[in-house]
Design an enzyme around this catalytic site. Sequence first.
Site, PDB file in Angstrom:
ATOM      1  N   HIS A 147     -10.559   2.595  -0.593  1.00 56.25           N
ATOM      2  CA  HIS A 147     -10.713   2.113   0.777  1.00 56.25           C
ATOM      3  C   HIS A 147     -11.573   0.855   0.716  1.00 56.25           C
ATOM      4  CE1 HIS A 147     -10.372   3.624   5.150  1.00 56.25           C
ATOM      5  NE2 HIS A 147      -9.163   3.550   4.613  1.00 56.25           N
ATOM      6  N   HIS A 181       0.815  -1.210   0.000  1.00 59.19           N
ATOM      7  CA  HIS A 181       0.000   0.000   0.000  1.00 59.19           C
ATOM      8  C   HIS A 181       0.849   1.260   0.000  1.00 59.19           C
ATOM      9  CE1 HIS A 181      -3.692   2.307   0.903  1.00 59.19           C
ATOM     10  NE2 HIS A 181      -2.884   3.084   1.600  1.00 59.19           N
TER      11      HIS A 181
END
Length: 758
Positions: free
Chosen positions: A106, A57
């Site tokens: 998300h 990430h």
Amino acid sequence: MYPGTDTVAIAAASPERPQPFAELGMNEEEYQRVRNILGRRPTSAELAIYSVMWSEHCSYKSSKVHLRQFGDKAPKTDKLLVGMGENAGVVDIGQGWAVTFKVESHNHPSYVEPYQGAATGVGGIVRDIISMGARPVAVMDSLRFGPADAPDTQRVLPGVVAGVGGYGNSLGLPNIGGETAFDACYAQNPLVNALCVGVMKHEDIKRAVAPGPGNRVILFGAPTGPDGIGGASVLASATFDEESHQKRPSVQVGDPFMEKLLIECCLELFGEDLVVGIQDLGAAGVSCATTELAAAGTGGMHVDLDAVPLRDATLLPEEILMSESQERMMAVVEPGKVDRFLEICARWEIPATVIGTVTDTRRLVMTWRGETIVDIPPVTAADEGPVYNRPLAPPPDLGALQSDTPGRLTRPSNGDELRRTVLWLAGSPNLASKTWVTSQYDRYVLGNTVMAMPENAGVVRVDDESGLGIALSLDGNGRYTRLDPYAGAQLALSESYRNVAATGARPMAVTNCLNFGSPEDPGVMWQFARAVEGLADACQYLGIPVTGGNVSFYNQTGEAPINPTPVIGVLGVHDDVRRRVNMSLTTDGATIALLGETREEFGGSEWAHVVYGHLGGLPPLVDLKAEAALASVLVNAARDGLVTAVHDLSDGGLSQTLVESCLRGGLGARITLPGDPFVTLFSESVARAMVAVMPGAEARLAALCESAGVPVTQIGIAGGDALNVTGRTPEGDQQELFSIPLHELREAHERTLPTYAD
């Protein structure tokens, strides 16, 4: 290469205790590399920093080798003020104004806890925009779920929509557009992609840097708590102290009212020139903010973790570093301006604490309870993470998938069947009205929203006097990309590009959110590499740079990845928003024309998906030259007042475009279809738009299309209270094929989502 201090009391874990690098997402090689960098065993705090900063990430370790194409192939433009590598890109839109925009994902948190996952996704992207020095002015979202009638979708969908609306509405930001789609591949792995756009003057741009030894490091915003710890790298606090701590929650909890105060506080701090560097705290929290600020500045920083305000006094230093608690920012401030900085924060009721000092040591040093627990070269954590060139291979089933063309599917053969198909598509979950979703969002707060969903693109006024404004669209199609990743990414770009141009805006810049399965799967990495290459090539051709974005990997359930889903946002500029054009048919008697070329293209189409549940063949042919030509016609036609309505053709083809424009304007249409009625109605050929021509402007529009090389065909007249369609029968005769009253169309189009959501 990375000199350390001569004498340092490092609080390291005992040599006898194995370090849990694997549980933190690191492999053996990465762990050994950390040891080599430090020349010793890392402390648990250092290990936590490297594990999260080197996570997929944060470091883009599997995607970086491919993403470089966006820079290598970037078109030359003086409009790009800040490009990739910052919190968000910044574009010059004229008259001294600049716009910053970005989209991020998300996804996984929104499956675990739909409301907070979606809400904090909005909060995070808004803080990226604040950190560039801009005032946020609007948000958008791209949402994808499993089948609309699946029990899990009925759990996730309402929570996600409520989270997006609850956070954005509380911030007072209009939600001006986006998309909501359904497909079985997203079951148990929804996609929640959030975009924010902000405006500023050129001189207001801020950067994430920590220059100037002696400058103070200030953490301000919400206190640090246990929520979101390890959200970026699946870190559990039990890894560090199994006996005294329970596993912390991995989904952040948002407070939009604190964030609203934070926005206004930051803007006042910027206005008084009190900040020399700023970074929002998102993934990896304090770890990310300190390492990135230090690495991009003078190169060093000393931080006292005891000074970090906590909601939970039991937090270990590793947890303080990893916490992804929301509504936090970190600023670098000159010593003489600290008091005024803290004074402004206090007036906005924003907690603010000096937690460190900028140094020139090229070391990030952190202390806790009198001991040094971190002493690392920050550049190694922030910028020198592992880079993988992972194996690539087409998915084994791709050839069979592309060979399974929709040509074998039975097509509607008469007027009744065509009528039924129009209604079926209009009421299908992907094409049905999304009013149930968008009614939960405030679209017009702040008073500068000029257009919002379900229009082609959202439009926001930037300057009241001149009418300067921006248009934004956010689009993707996972089915197209599954069939051909290179073309699929280009098709997502071309749709978003076309949507912006349909309002009359000039497309200028691109952001993206690339949602894919596991990078450890060669098939997924091949899809990713091809999609990035396709997007980079198309942006280069169209002359619009990628300003930044996000990569989201590991989107899959078990061994089954989602359809590769690049979501593309395009920013366009209106010199005067008063000349924008919407999609509504409102002018009785106006000529309706179809711009562009229609081909028989049904691979990955909504028709095949809705009627047969089929996915196969090849997606529509990409034609970037035709897209650019069409965009020039639409922009010039809007500027010259030649059209009263414009709606692009995409999913569902001309059929869906007519349905939406008729219902939006409350006016019917009498259409005569050229060629094969089925192909004309339902083909998803690109570079096409339907326009309603200003009475008397038909010849001028035709001349404009001819000069641009855009085919134009008059197909009907606006008017009445029904969609009446005439076309050629199988015998070759022209006759009315069907008529659908608008009230029947509306009932089919609007009933679907409330049925599934309730």
